[in-house]
Design a protein around this motif. Structure first.
Motif, PDB file in Angstrom:
ATOM      1  N   UNK A 406     -56.591 -31.971  41.420  1.00 15.29           N
ATOM      2  CA  UNK A 406     -57.221 -30.653  41.500  1.00 15.29           C
ATOM      3  C   UNK A 406     -58.446 -30.716  42.447  1.00 15.29           C
ATOM      4  N   UNK A 407     -59.255 -31.637  42.017  1.00 16.99           N
ATOM      5  CA  UNK A 407     -60.403 -31.981  42.842  1.00 16.99           C
ATOM      6  C   UNK A 407     -60.374 -32.176  44.320  1.00 16.99           C
ATOM      7  N   UNK A 408     -59.132 -32.924  44.567  1.00 12.85           N
ATOM      8  CA  UNK A 408     -58.825 -33.302  45.884  1.00 12.85           C
ATOM      9  C   UNK A 408     -58.337 -31.823  46.788  1.00 12.85           C
ATOM     10  N   UNK A 409     -57.526 -31.098  45.980  1.00 16.45           N
ATOM     11  CA  UNK A 409     -57.065 -29.872  46.634  1.00 16.45           C
ATOM     12  C   UNK A 409     -58.134 -28.832  46.959  1.00 16.45           C
ATOM     13  N   UNK A 410     -59.300 -28.900  45.851  1.00 12.63           N
ATOM     14  CA  UNK A 410     -60.444 -27.906  46.071  1.00 12.63           C
ATOM     15  C   UNK A 410     -61.265 -28.456  47.294  1.00 12.63           C
ATOM     16  N   UNK A 411     -61.253 -29.669  47.615  1.00  7.59           N
ATOM     17  CA  UNK A 411     -61.851 -29.913  48.841  1.00  7.59           C
ATOM     18  C   UNK A 411     -61.163 -29.538  50.064  1.00  7.59           C
TER      19      UNK A 411
END
Length: 599
Positions: A406-411
């Motif tokens: 999720x963190x990767x996609x949010x970036x």
């Protein structure tokens, strides 16, 4: 020659009969290009099928007892069927509608039927020791041949010149050859001599088949002599040694239209495929009970067989069964290898070599350490977060894996980010959400064919893990049937997932089911067993920890083990011998010890 492992998984099955399927034939109806199949059964009925769609077109009712024999006229106009009461029925082949019932044609069972080349005559063989020849314009008996024993099979030669047309008759003590000196172009029926031309094979014969050019006749023997014999039609002498493989009655034999392959069906539950060029048995297909009938599909690419299991099973005739003329030998494997090499240099995951090698080795501390440093150095490194999500998924830390994804996609949304999220959600058994994530990942493939195929395979594997087994296997079959795919990658995934399903079945003591899965894995792995797939497809190892280096050996050993647990000891030994024929000397010692412990 390596021992053959029976294939127990047909491509498809035609099911509707309520009892043993005793007869099958395929044809094209008159004035039609459609491909049809007609089957006859102990349930007293015929069924007409569309071969392309597998749809049953008609239940053909008319017999009052078990149907033993079928034949279709060469022009696709008539179907003839015979039963154990001696009744003969003629049907319209195009519609399956009854044309004429001929009661009490024989005083015994009608065991075989065959039309002459031009469909002017129909021969019927019976347990009353006679063969009757019928005029198909009137459906009246023209000749009765006394054969001196139960008539098991009648077969007209498929090609006749101006000077001859043969009728071969197999009885329970010999094969009799009759010859008619005429052409099929006469307007009136020619005389058919009742005297024998010759008698061959002084034994019990169940079945006969001619080569398309009628230069060879093949006979299939009984349980006393369960062999196939080849006869030269110019001399009526046996050609070569008997073909050995079956160990019970050979109920039916059939040749493909090109005369290169022969299929035999036996009371030993097996259909064997033979190559005429070298007289070798090249494949075995196994039913759950005795097999009574067999034929080839019109294009010769499939075998259709039926028996006690009340259905017709369809089997493949593979590339390695073709004549060894050099034109197609090994072509499929060579093409697959070339495609695999083109795909093997293709990498989707952007991962430095240290992390990749650590994932392959299962060295989580090293992989995490490198990725933590990358994230610490750049908090907006979406690739590092996605890669760490993959590492967490390998450790089964699904919550952390989902957090990193999720963190990767949010970036920044990306292919790797959505794949890592889909895998994590599958691990948490949130299948619906995982599907959505994989669908979103497809938006970042740039419509690249290789990337799309890779994503499809990853999605298939990820969905398999939360027990979506049926859908996963359906997906891999769909992809394998698509054009321009990497066939080796598809076979690797199929083999690995089949091994997992086989292990699950073994743990549940479902031994026959395990045999089915391991056999499918062995068949799939045959395409790649000599390739270094652990080097060519290391992304499967990185993401899922698969042991690809020993996949072929694992599939074969587990199949052998499943055969033992299922009580198929002879087949288990065949399986072991097949493995030993393919491995190097260094591995044979370990396998001998393993097999000794297994027994």
């Amino acid at each position: 020659m390596a021992a053959l492992i029976p294939n127990i998984t047909p491509l498809r099955a035609f099911e509707d009969h309520k009892d043993r399927v005793a007869a099958v034939t395929v044809f094209k109806p008159q004035y039609s290009s459609d491909e049809r199949m007609v089957t006859g059964s102990y349930d007293g009925m015929l069924r007409l099928w569309d071969l392309k769609t597998s749809v049953m077109l008609k239940k053909m009712e008319g017999h009052s007892s078990r149907v033993w024999a079928l034949a279709v006229s060469g022009d696709g106009k008539w179907i003839a069927s015979g039963d154990e009461s001696g009744e003969l029925i003629v049907w319209h082949a195009n519609t399956g509608k009854l044309k004429q019932t001929i009661n009490k044609t024989h005083d015994g069972w009608i065991l075989s039927l065959d039309f002459s080349l031009a469909s002017r005559m129909l021969a019927s063989g019976s347990s009353d020791t006679t063969t009757k020849l019928w005029d198909t314009s009137t459906w009246q008996v023209q000749y009765t041949l006394s054969c001196g024993g139960t008539v098991r099979c009648v077969q007209y030669s498929p090609k006749s010149g101006n000077s001859r047309a043969f009728l071969a008759i197999a009885t329970d003590h010999n094969v009799q050859i009759y010859q008619s000196h005429h052409t099929y172009n006469y307007t009136s029926l020619p005389p058919f001599p009742t005297q024998l031309k010759t008698t061959i094979s002084g034994g019990f014969n169940n079945s006969l088949a001619w080569t398309p050019d009628d230069t060879r006749l093949f006979s299939g023997g009984s349980g006393v002599d369960p062999t196939i014999r080849e006869w030269d039609a110019s001399t009526w002498l046996q050609v070569g040694d008997p073909w050995k493989g079956h160990f019970k009655d050979i109920y039916a034999i059939s040749l493909n239209s090109s005369g290169t392959l022969l299929a035999s069906a036996s009371d030993d539950n097996r259909v064997r495929l033979w190559r005429l060029s070298d007289r070798r048995n090249v494949a075995i297909f196994k039913h759950s009970g005795e097999v009574n009938c067999v034929t080839f599909s019109p294009n010769g690419k499939h075998i259709l067989s039926g028996g006690v299991d009340k259905k017709i099973s369809e089997w493949p005739t593979s590339e390695n069964t073709l004549p060894e003329d050099g034109s197609k030998d090994g072509l499929m494997k060579k093409q697959a290898t070339c495609q695999a090499q083109a795909y093997s240099d293709f990498k989707v995951l952007a991962m430095n070599s240290t992390v990749r090698n650590a994932c392959i080795a299962g060295d989580w501390p090293t992989a995490e350490k490198v990725l933590n440093i990358e994230i610490y150095t750049d908090a907006n490194d979406r690739t590092a977060y996605a890669n760490r999500a993959f590492v967490m998924a390998r450790k089964r830390d699904w919550d952390q894996a989902l957090h990193d994804a999720v963190q990767s996609i949010s970036i920044q949304p990306s292919l790797a980010g959505h794949i890592s999220k889909g895998i994590a959600l599958c691990g948490k058994k949130q299948v619906l959400a995982a599907r959505i994530s994989f669908d979103l990942a497809s938006m970042f493939t740039n419509r690249d064919l290789k990337t799309n195929h890779f994503l499809f395979l990853i999605k298939t594997i990820a969905l398999f893990n939360p027990n979506e087994h049926q859908e996963a296997m359906l997906r891999i079959r769909e992809l394998a049937a698509s054009p321009d795919v990497d066939p080796v990658a598809c076979h690797i995934v199929e083999a690995y997932l089949r091994v997992q399903l086989g292990n699950i079945a073994l743990e549940g003591a479902r031994h026959n089911e395990a045999v089915e899965h391991f056999t499918a894995a062995v068949n799939a792995s045959d395409l790649f067993y000599k390739l270094p797939i652990h080097l060519m497809y290391d992304e499967f190892i990185v993401l899922f920890g698969w042991d690809l280096e020993s996949l072929w050996q694992t599939a074969n050993q587990q199949q052998c083990c499943a055969f033992f647990r299922a009580g198929s000891f002879g087949t288990a030994i065949e399986s072991y011998r097949c493995i030993m024929d393919k491995v190097d000397e260094d591995m044979k010692a370990d396998l001998r010890a393993w097999f000794a412990a297994l027994k």
